[in-house]
Write a protein that holds these residues in place. Structure first.
Motif, PDB file in Angstrom:
ATOM      1  N   ALA A   1       0.854  -1.186   0.000  1.00 47.95           N
ATOM      2  CA  ALA A   1       0.000   0.000   0.000  1.00 47.95           C
ATOM      3  C   ALA A   1       0.884   1.226   0.000  1.00 47.95           C
ATOM      4  CB  ALA A   1      -0.906   0.009   1.231  1.00 47.95           C
ATOM      5  N   HIS A   2       0.392   2.263  -0.596  1.00 48.32           N
ATOM      6  CA  HIS A   2       1.101   3.537  -0.642  1.00 48.32           C
ATOM      7  C   HIS A   2       0.124   4.636  -0.291  1.00 48.32           C
ATOM      8  CE1 HIS A   2       4.494   1.585  -2.582  1.00 48.32           C
ATOM      9  NE2 HIS A   2       3.609   0.981  -3.340  1.00 48.32           N
ATOM     10  N   VAL A   3       0.651   5.726   0.200  1.00 48.23           N
ATOM     11  CA  VAL A   3      -0.184   6.884   0.463  1.00 48.23           C
ATOM     12  C   VAL A   3       0.517   8.103  -0.115  1.00 48.23           C
ATOM     13  CG1 VAL A   3       0.713   7.290   2.791  1.00 48.23           C
ATOM     14  CG2 VAL A   3      -1.517   8.162   2.178  1.00 48.23           C
ATOM     15  N   LEU A   4      -0.199   8.842  -0.933  1.00 50.99           N
ATOM     16  CA  LEU A   4       0.281  10.099  -1.491  1.00 50.99           C
ATOM     17  C   LEU A   4      -0.523  11.186  -0.804  1.00 50.99           C
ATOM     18  CD1 LEU A   4       1.716  11.899  -3.636  1.00 50.99           C
ATOM     19  CD2 LEU A   4      -0.253  11.428  -5.121  1.00 50.99           C
ATOM     20  N   VAL A   5       0.159  12.058  -0.084  1.00 47.40           N
ATOM     21  CA  VAL A   5      -0.527  13.129   0.636  1.00 47.40           C
ATOM     22  C   VAL A   5      -0.247  14.437  -0.082  1.00 47.40           C
ATOM     23  CG1 VAL A   5      -0.808  14.333   2.829  1.00 47.40           C
ATOM     24  CG2 VAL A   5      -0.309  11.885   2.817  1.00 47.40           C
ATOM     25  N   ILE A   6      -1.307  15.082  -0.532  1.00 47.33           N
ATOM     26  CA  ILE A   6      -1.211  16.382  -1.173  1.00 47.33           C
ATOM     27  C   ILE A   6      -1.706  17.396  -0.153  1.00 47.33           C
ATOM     28  CG2 ILE A   6      -2.022  17.826  -3.067  1.00 47.33           C
ATOM     29  CD1 ILE A   6      -2.312  15.222  -4.695  1.00 47.33           C
ATOM     30  N   ARG A   7      -0.867  18.370   0.136  1.00 45.59           N
ATOM     31  CA  ARG A   7      -1.155  19.299   1.236  1.00 45.59           C
ATOM     32  C   ARG A   7      -1.189  20.744   0.763  1.00 45.59           C
ATOM     33  NH1 ARG A   7       1.589  16.375   5.873  1.00 45.59           N
ATOM     34  NH2 ARG A   7       2.560  14.626   4.861  1.00 45.59           N
ATOM     35  N   ASP A   8      -1.973  21.513   1.479  1.00 42.09           N
ATOM     36  CA  ASP A   8      -1.821  22.960   1.445  1.00 42.09           C
ATOM     37  C   ASP A   8      -1.771  23.399   2.903  1.00 42.09           C
ATOM     38  OD1 ASP A   8      -4.453  23.343   2.430  1.00 42.09           O
ATOM     39  OD2 ASP A   8      -5.272  23.600   0.426  1.00 42.09           O
ATOM     40  N   SER A   9      -1.887  24.648   3.190  1.00 47.57           N
ATOM     41  CA  SER A   9      -1.688  25.107   4.567  1.00 47.57           C
ATOM     42  C   SER A   9      -2.750  24.594   5.535  1.00 47.57           C
ATOM     43  CB  SER A   9      -1.633  26.637   4.613  1.00 47.57           C
ATOM     44  OG  SER A   9      -2.843  27.178   4.143  1.00 47.57           O
ATOM     45  N   ARG A  10      -3.966  24.332   5.073  1.00 47.43           N
ATOM     46  CA  ARG A  10      -5.041  23.927   5.981  1.00 47.43           C
ATOM     47  C   ARG A  10      -5.548  22.512   5.754  1.00 47.43           C
ATOM     48  NH1 ARG A  10      -9.589  28.277   6.097  1.00 47.43           N
ATOM     49  NH2 ARG A  10     -10.282  26.800   7.644  1.00 47.43           N
ATOM     50  N   GLN A  11      -5.348  21.968   4.569  1.00 48.08           N
ATOM     51  CA  GLN A  11      -5.975  20.696   4.215  1.00 48.08           C
ATOM     52  C   GLN A  11      -4.953  19.718   3.639  1.00 48.08           C
ATOM     53  OE1 GLN A  11      -9.769  20.620   1.977  1.00 48.08           O
ATOM     54  NE2 GLN A  11      -8.629  19.494   0.442  1.00 48.08           N
ATOM     55  N   ALA A  12      -5.184  18.449   3.890  1.00 46.17           N
ATOM     56  CA  ALA A  12      -4.395  17.385   3.278  1.00 46.17           C
ATOM     57  C   ALA A  12      -5.363  16.379   2.669  1.00 46.17           C
ATOM     58  CB  ALA A  12      -3.514  16.701   4.302  1.00 46.17           C
ATOM     59  N   VAL A  13      -5.025  15.881   1.494  1.00 46.10           N
ATOM     60  CA  VAL A  13      -5.771  14.795   0.880  1.00 46.10           C
ATOM     61  C   VAL A  13      -4.810  13.616   0.786  1.00 46.10           C
ATOM     62  CG1 VAL A  13      -7.104  13.988  -1.094  1.00 46.10           C
ATOM     63  CG2 VAL A  13      -7.193  16.409  -0.444  1.00 46.10           C
ATOM     64  N   ALA A  14      -5.164  12.518   1.453  1.00 44.11           N
ATOM     65  CA  ALA A  14      -4.327  11.316   1.462  1.00 44.11           C
ATOM     66  C   ALA A  14      -4.946  10.282   0.528  1.00 44.11           C
ATOM     67  CB  ALA A  14      -4.229  10.761   2.881  1.00 44.11           C
ATOM     68  N   TYR A  15      -4.254   9.997  -0.570  1.00 47.35           N
ATOM     69  CA  TYR A  15      -4.698   8.995  -1.530  1.00 47.35           C
ATOM     70  C   TYR A  15      -4.028   7.673  -1.162  1.00 47.35           C
ATOM     71  CZ  TYR A  15      -6.367  12.941  -4.250  1.00 47.35           C
ATOM     72  OH  TYR A  15      -7.023  14.074  -4.653  1.00 47.35           O
ATOM     73  N   VAL A  16      -4.820   6.707  -0.699  1.00 49.49           N
ATOM     74  CA  VAL A  16      -4.287   5.410  -0.293  1.00 49.49           C
ATOM     75  C   VAL A  16      -4.510   4.425  -1.435  1.00 49.49           C
ATOM     76  CG1 VAL A  16      -4.372   3.563   1.431  1.00 49.49           C
ATOM     77  CG2 VAL A  16      -4.838   5.934   2.115  1.00 49.49           C
ATOM     78  N   THR A  17      -3.439   3.729  -1.837  1.00 42.36           N
ATOM     79  CA  THR A  17      -3.517   2.793  -2.953  1.00 42.36           C
ATOM     80  C   THR A  17      -3.012   1.417  -2.536  1.00 42.36           C
ATOM     81  OG1 THR A  17      -1.287   3.245  -3.772  1.00 42.36           O
ATOM     82  CG2 THR A  17      -3.047   4.676  -4.568  1.00 42.36           C
ATOM     83  N   GLY A  18      -3.410   0.408  -3.286  1.00 44.84           N
ATOM     84  CA  GLY A  18      -2.901  -0.943  -3.059  1.00 44.84           C
ATOM     85  C   GLY A  18      -3.665  -1.678  -1.986  1.00 44.84           C
ATOM     86  N   GLU A  19      -2.932  -2.437  -1.162  1.00 42.68           N
ATOM     87  CA  GLU A  19      -3.532  -3.271  -0.136  1.00 42.68           C
ATOM     88  C   GLU A  19      -3.202  -2.732   1.248  1.00 42.68           C
ATOM     89  OE1 GLU A  19      -2.331  -7.297  -0.844  1.00 42.68           O
ATOM     90  OE2 GLU A  19      -3.361  -7.364  -2.768  1.00 42.68           O
TER      91      GLU A  19
END
Length: 117
Positions: free
Chosen positions: A3-21
């Motif tokens: 599994a991998h997680v790509l976290v895209i951030r700005d100053s107030r918010q983060a979006v964590a895209y979790v992939t795989g198992e």
């Protein structure tokens, strides 16, 4: 598979895209990435659109992120729940903050484009 997680951030918010198992082998690393995002942002969105599998250890990682978010007054939302995980969630009592898609929405199945040329 991992599994991998790509976290895209700005100053107030983060979006964590979790992939795989997200399973017993990968849950500790993913849990830590989610907790780091919760500690650093006012809002965290966990996107599971590319998640292929989630076992009980993976579910525990999501619940831990939720509990930590509540303790830190961080808004946490989980979106794009895959069917396998949705079936599991229907079988257990939980309070995970799940964002339901619009009725006619098609699944995204991809990552946003960050920046251009």
């Amino acid at each position: 598979m991992s599994a991998h997680v790509l976290v895209i951030r700005d100053s107030r918010q983060a979006v964590a895209y979790v992939t795989g198992e997200l399973d017993i082998a990968t849950a500790p690393r993913i849990r830590q990435a989610l907790l780091d995002a919760v500690h650093r942002h006012e809002q965290v969105i966990i996107d599971l659109d590319r998640l292929d599998f989630c076992d009980c250890a993976g579910l525990s990682a999501l619940i831990t992120a939720q509990k930590t978010a509540r303790a830190h007054s961080t808004a946490l939302t989980i979106r794009n729940i895959p069917p396998q995980l949705a079936r599991l969630l229907r079988c257990i009592p939980h309070t995970l903050p799940i964002e339901l898609p619009p009725r006619n929405a098609l699944p995204a199945r991809g990552f946003p484009v960050v920046g251009s040329g």
